[in-house]
Design an enzyme around this catalytic site. Structure first.
Site, PDB file in Angstrom:
ATOM      1  N   ASN A 112      -0.713  10.245   1.668  1.00  0.00           N
ATOM      2  CA  ASN A 112      -1.759   9.343   2.130  1.00  0.00           C
ATOM      3  C   ASN A 112      -2.966  10.129   2.661  1.00  0.00           C
ATOM      4  OD1 ASN A 112      -3.278   7.262   3.162  1.00  0.00           O
ATOM      5  ND2 ASN A 112      -1.564   6.257   4.185  1.00  0.00           N
ATOM      6  N   GLU A 160       4.020   2.565  15.370  1.00  0.00           N
ATOM      7  CA  GLU A 160       4.854   2.277  14.197  1.00  0.00           C
ATOM      8  C   GLU A 160       3.995   1.956  12.982  1.00  0.00           C
ATOM      9  OE1 GLU A 160       8.173   1.677  11.777  1.00  0.00           O
ATOM     10  OE2 GLU A 160       8.011   2.663  13.714  1.00  0.00           O
ATOM     11  N   TYR A 177      -2.717  -0.693  10.395  1.00  0.00           N
ATOM     12  CA  TYR A 177      -3.168  -1.144   9.079  1.00  0.00           C
ATOM     13  C   TYR A 177      -4.433  -1.970   9.235  1.00  0.00           C
ATOM     14  CZ  TYR A 177      -3.138  -3.152   4.404  1.00  0.00           C
ATOM     15  OH  TYR A 177      -3.486  -3.516   3.116  1.00  0.00           O
ATOM     16  N   VAL A 178      -5.383  -1.701   8.344  1.00  0.00           N
ATOM     17  CA  VAL A 178      -6.625  -2.456   8.260  1.00  0.00           C
ATOM     18  C   VAL A 178      -6.762  -2.942   6.825  1.00  0.00           C
ATOM     19  CG1 VAL A 178      -9.149  -2.329   8.448  1.00  0.00           C
ATOM     20  CG2 VAL A 178      -7.706  -1.149  10.129  1.00  0.00           C
ATOM     21  N   TYR A 187       0.828  -1.204   0.000  1.00  0.00           N
ATOM     22  CA  TYR A 187       0.000   0.000   0.000  1.00  0.00           C
ATOM     23  C   TYR A 187       0.867   1.262   0.000  1.00  0.00           C
ATOM     24  CZ  TYR A 187      -3.220   3.604   1.639  1.00  0.00           C
ATOM     25  OH  TYR A 187      -3.953   4.754   1.760  1.00  0.00           O
ATOM     26  N   GLY A 205     -13.608   1.122   7.006  1.00  0.00           N
ATOM     27  CA  GLY A 205     -14.907   1.749   7.162  1.00  0.00           C
ATOM     28  C   GLY A 205     -15.791   1.069   8.196  1.00  0.00           C
ATOM     29  N   GLY A 224     -14.789   0.557  11.349  1.00  0.00           N
ATOM     30  CA  GLY A 224     -14.426   1.015  12.683  1.00  0.00           C
ATOM     31  C   GLY A 224     -13.214   0.345  13.301  1.00  0.00           C
ATOM     32  N   TYR A 238      -7.172  10.471  10.547  1.00  0.00           N
ATOM     33  CA  TYR A 238      -6.519  10.897  11.787  1.00  0.00           C
ATOM     34  C   TYR A 238      -7.029  12.261  12.237  1.00  0.00           C
ATOM     35  CZ  TYR A 238      -3.217   7.127  10.697  1.00  0.00           C
ATOM     36  OH  TYR A 238      -2.649   5.920  10.411  1.00  0.00           O
TER      37      TYR A 238
END
Length: 159
Positions: free
Chosen positions: A124, A83, A86-87, A25, A93, A95, A131
């Site tokens: 990004n 550090e 990641y999802v 990514y 979306g 949560g 955030y």
């Protein structure tokens, strides 16, 4: 429903895969040198140096947060340095990222830590907007520096 829990040794393979997915990514697919053994030792060895939490949905890991302690000489207390967060793209979306960050914020608040901080790549936009939606703000006036490779070896050799 999202469940946040501390990572367990059995999670190492999926966390390592998510690290590879994150590198892809972030447009650095060949940059990961980490191994399952190295990650397992850093997380669960005799002297752990990092910590991780995972986000599960229906007993499947959907994301992770990997972090370590830093220290504020001005505040006189620890903080958390995130550090990696990641999802999986297909799980975004729901949560999971918010739950992982909220978990770290609770740890920091419960332990009297001064802050939770991290870096995000300038390009990004989706992450930056996420955030900022939580109240996080970029630190102006600071630049990240890093010693690696030959420069690290040269500085290490200074006497």
């Amino acid at each position: 429903m999202t469940t946040i829990r501390e990572a367990r040794p059995a999670d190492v393979p999926v966390i390592l895969q998510l690290i590879h997915d994150l590198a892809l990514y972030e447009r650095e697919p060949d940059a990961v040198k980490n191994t399952a053994e190295s990650l397992r030792n850093a997380l669960f060895g005799e002297r752990p140096s990092i910590f991780a939490h995972v986000a599960e949905d229906h007993h499947q890991v959907q994301g992770f947060a990997l972090w370590f302690l830093n220290y504020s000489t001005w505040e006189g207390v620890n903080g958390i340095y995130l550090e990696d967060l990641y999802v999986r793209p297909e799980a975004r979306g729901a949560g999971h990222g918010k739950a992982l960050l909220a978990n770290l914020a609770r740890i920091a608040a419960d332990r009297g830590y001064a802050r939770v901080e991290w870096s995000v790549l300038d390009w990004n936009g989706p992450s930056i907007r996420f955030y900022e939606s939580l109240g996080a703000r970029p630190q102006s006036g600071w630049s990240t520096f890093r010693l690696t490779g030959d420069a690290l070896a040269e500085v290490a050799a200074l006497r």
